[in-house]
Every structure is written in structure tokens, then in C-alpha cells.
Design an enzyme around this catalytic site. Structure first.
Site, mmCIF file in Angstrom:
data_model
loop_
_atom_site.group_PDB
_atom_site.id
_atom_site.type_symbol
_atom_site.label_atom_id
_atom_site.label_comp_id
_atom_site.label_asym_id
_atom_site.label_seq_id
_atom_site.Cartn_x
_atom_site.Cartn_y
_atom_site.Cartn_z
ATOM 1 N N LYS A 17 0.837 -1.200 0.000
ATOM 2 C CA LYS A 17 0.000 0.000 0.000
ATOM 3 C C LYS A 17 0.872 1.250 0.000
ATOM 4 O O LYS A 17 2.084 1.187 0.248
ATOM 5 C CB LYS A 17 -0.922 -0.009 1.224
ATOM 6 C CG LYS A 17 -0.182 0.043 2.561
ATOM 7 C CD LYS A 17 -1.148 -0.043 3.723
ATOM 8 C CE LYS A 17 -0.397 0.020 5.053
ATOM 9 N NZ LYS A 17 -1.298 -0.052 6.219
ATOM 10 N N TYR A 29 15.017 30.252 10.013
ATOM 11 C CA TYR A 29 13.829 31.053 10.293
ATOM 12 C C TYR A 29 13.716 31.406 11.768
ATOM 13 O O TYR A 29 13.991 30.584 12.648
ATOM 14 C CB TYR A 29 12.573 30.287 9.863
ATOM 15 C CG TYR A 29 12.286 30.376 8.386
ATOM 16 C CD1 TYR A 29 11.958 31.593 7.780
ATOM 17 C CD2 TYR A 29 12.350 29.245 7.579
ATOM 18 C CE1 TYR A 29 11.692 31.677 6.435
ATOM 19 C CE2 TYR A 29 12.083 29.312 6.223
ATOM 20 C CZ TYR A 29 11.756 30.534 5.656
ATOM 21 O OH TYR A 29 11.500 30.611 4.310
#
Length: 377
Positions: free
Chosen positions: A51, A272
Site C-alpha cells: 500500500k 527562520y
């Protein structure tokens, strides 16, 4: 390959493809892992869970390798995955849809020869009605909830499901199954609780084979195996148990290129919001991958990359497309534009990154982005 020659090998690939990272997927290791799991689960057969695009590694390539190794049972989560995969497997392979079908997909599923897992009496009834309409007996798998409260037929619905199977003749139950919630922890009491519930269900649904063990379940012993085990993460090199040495061969390696290096003084703000402030002069490198490439923001000021055996800690916040690492531990000039550092490889496993990110190996593996150059070994 040694770290000092790796950059030149991959730099050529980057020149051709435009990629700034190299993701290698060892299909031979996947085959060896499957063979190891198959031996442990014997005499039960062993399926493969492919999957989420084979946990992000490419369902067609992975499934082809597993098919060549003898696997004939493949599990996906959604019908759309089964539709994509089914044409690329041999006619003797079976593809199962773990989540079952959404309303309206039944005819397409029957036409494609795909086998749904019924998780509710509603899904089972709709599949039976499709068989009646087509005047066919359609194969199905029944999944039961044995204590996870996620997917599966609820205990109070078991009698009605059994009656439906007995009274209506357009479904053939191939086997019954459930999913272990704590198989990665061999000492969890939930494993035995779920096994007891699975045995009770088998007593009600007599004559049907059982599919129970996932990756961790295979290592819990024969009582959990049933006739078909269905490993997932262990095929891809992930640890089947959380507190024991990983017996599986590593499958994935990831190297990412340096974009820029610089020297900064004490007190320099990195990334940041200036989240990291250097306490002394440091040499830094910015590499060309970030959270858009599957390296979680939670690695900020916690995780690391490697050059050879040297750990290079992440400093500041992980950005969308870049990460800054401290390279002061390396001799000056070791890294330059285009040099490669190891994200996954001999010095850092999936579990290492997952631990530093505060997540699990599954999430790291399935999140690896599309901007890397992928090569199958």
C-alpha cells in the site's frame, strides 16, 4: 561505497536529472527480507503489503521483485491502488483491498478481478448484491475488529454477517482476518487479548482460514501466523519490533547535495526566526532537501546528517527545501557545492531519523519526496 567517492558518482546523476538527492532502493534486499519472513512464517504462506506505493518506494518495481521471489498475495489499502497495480502482476497473483470498497466501486472491482476486504456488513452486502446482479460468486475477505477499534466487523454484527453468508450464495469467503495493534511490542498484553478474540471468531466462523500476522506478528510465534502472514514495514527494512535489534536488511539509502557552505561568527542567527544562535564561530553547510522532501520539521535542532562516520547536527529550523547543518567537525574544505551527505545509510537508519523526529519509521519512509533521483539496485 565510501563517502569520499560517493559525491562524484552521484554528481553525474544530478547533472543529468537535475536532482539534488539520490534515493537508492535495494530490490535485492526486499527480496531477501521477504525470503526471511517467509521462512519464519512457514508453513503459512507470506503475502506482501504494498500500500501507499509500496511504502513510498514504487509499487510496480517492488511488487515485480516480490513476485519473482514467489509472492502471490498483495495487499493495498485503497481500491485506486489496486486498479493501478493489478495489470502489472501475473494472472496467478491476488490483490486485496484492505479498506474495502466505497459505494459504486463494486462492479469495477469485480471486472478487474480484485478482492475486497469487507470491514462491515454494509460492504459485504453490497458485494453480495453485485454478485447477484452479475450472476457470479465473488471472492471476499472478512476483517474483524479484535480490539483496535479501527477497521473490521464489530462484535455485535458478527451474527448478522454469518447469517448473510449462509443465506446468500454470491460471495465466497477466502479467509478471515484481523489486524494486530501492538505487534511491535512483543510484551504487550494486547497481543494475547487480540489472539483470544481471533480464536473466538474462528470458533463462530468455522471452516475459514485465518490471516492475522503483520510484520511484528510474524515474530510473535506460530499461534499468530494463521495460513497467511502479511508483512509490510519489515519488507522495506524497518524494524518489526520496537525494542529489539532489527533483523531485516536495509533497503533505502538517501544522499543529498550541499548547496552552500559558509563560516559564521559567534552569535550568528541560523534559519527562520533565528531559532538557533551560534555560541562560537562555526562552519555551516546548507543541503538541498527539507520537509517537502520528507525530512520533518521536527528534526530542527535535533536531527543530523553524516559525512562518512562524522555526525553533522542540524542547526536551526528545517525549511521546505533546505536544511542547515554544522560541519565544524570536518576538516575545512571537505564539503563544497555538490558534495553529498548521508541522510539514510550505514550510519543512520530509518529508526534513527524517526526517533529524532519524534515519529515512526513508517512516516519517514512513506514521506520521501519525488524530487530525489531514484535508482533501483
Amino acid at each position: 561505497m565510501e563517502a569520499d567517492v560517493l559525491p562524484e558518482r552521484v554528481r553525474t546523476v544530478q547533472t543529468v536529472t537535475g536532482a539534488t538527492g539520490n534515493l537508492s532502493i535495494d530490490l535485492g534486499a526486499i527480496r531477501r527480507n521477504y525470503a526471511k519472513l517467509r521462512k519464519l512464517a512457514a508453513p503459512a504462506r507470506t503475502a506482501a503489503v504494498v500500500k501507499a506505493d509500496a511504502y513510498g518506494l514504487g509499487d510496480r518495481a517492488v511488487s515485480a521483485a516480490l513476485y519473482d521471489e514467489g509472492c502471490r498475495h498483495f495487499f493495498v489499502a485503497q481500491f485506486v491502488e489496486a486498479q493501478r497495480l493489478r495489470p502489472h502482476l501475473g494472472r496467478d497473483a491476488q490483490v486485496f483491498v484492505l479498506n474495502g470498497l466505497q459505494p459504486g466501486n463494486e462492479r469495477a472491482c469485480a471486472a478487474a478481478g480484485i478482492i475486497p476486504v469487507a470491514n462491515s456488513i454494509e460492504q459485504l452486502a453490497a458485494w453480495n448484491e453485485t454478485g447477484e446482479t452479475l450472476d457470479r460468486v465473488l471472492p471476499v475477505v472478512l476483517q474483524f475488529d479484535t480490539g483496535m477499534s479501527r477497521l473490521g466487523i464489530a462484535p455485535q454484527d458478527r451474527a448478522d454477517v454469518l447469517e448473510l453468508i449462509r443465506q446468500r450464495g454470491h460471495v465466497e469467503v477466502l479467509f478471515i482476518m484481523s489486524h494486530l495493534a501492538s505487534a511491535d511490542d512483543p510484551d504487550s498484553e494486547q497481543n494475547e487479548d487480540q489472539l483470544d478474540e481471533m480464536r473466538a471468531i474462528a470458533g463462530e466462523f468455522t471452516g475459514f482460514d485465518i490471516c492475522f500476522a503483520n510484520s511484528g506478528g510474524i515474530f510473535l510465534g506460530e499461534d499468530f501466523h494463521g495460513v497467511l502472514a502479511r508483512p509490510g514495514i519489515a519488507l522495506y527494512g524497518g524494524a518489526p519490533n520496537s525494542d529489539r535489534p532489527n533483523p531485516m536488511d536495509p533497503v533505502v539509502s538517501l544522499d543529498v547535495a550541499v548547496v552552500q557552505t559558509r563560516t559564521v561568527s559567534a552569535g550568528a542567527k541560523v534559519g527562520y526566526s533565528g531559532a538557533h544562535v551560534t555560541s562560537a564561530p562555526r562552519r555551516l553547510a546548507t543541503i538541498a532537501a527539507g520537509y517537502a522532501d520528507g525530512l520533518p520539521r521536527s528534526l530542527s535542532d535535533r536531527g543530523a546528517v553524516y559525512y562518512g562516520a562524522t555526525r553533522l547536527p542540524i542547526v536551526g529550523r528545517v525549511s521546505m527545501d533546505s536544511i542547515t547543518v554544522d560541519i565544524t567537525a570536518l576538516p575545512e574544505g571537505t564539503l563544497q557545492l555538490g558534495s553529498l551527505v548521508e541522510i539514510l545509510g550505514p550510519h543512520q537508519t530509518l529508526e534513527d531519523i524517526a526517533r529524532d523526529a519524534g515519529t515512526i519509521a513508517y512516516e519517514i519512509l512513506t514521506s520521501l519526496g519525488s524530487r530525489y533521483h531514484r535508482q533501483y539496485l
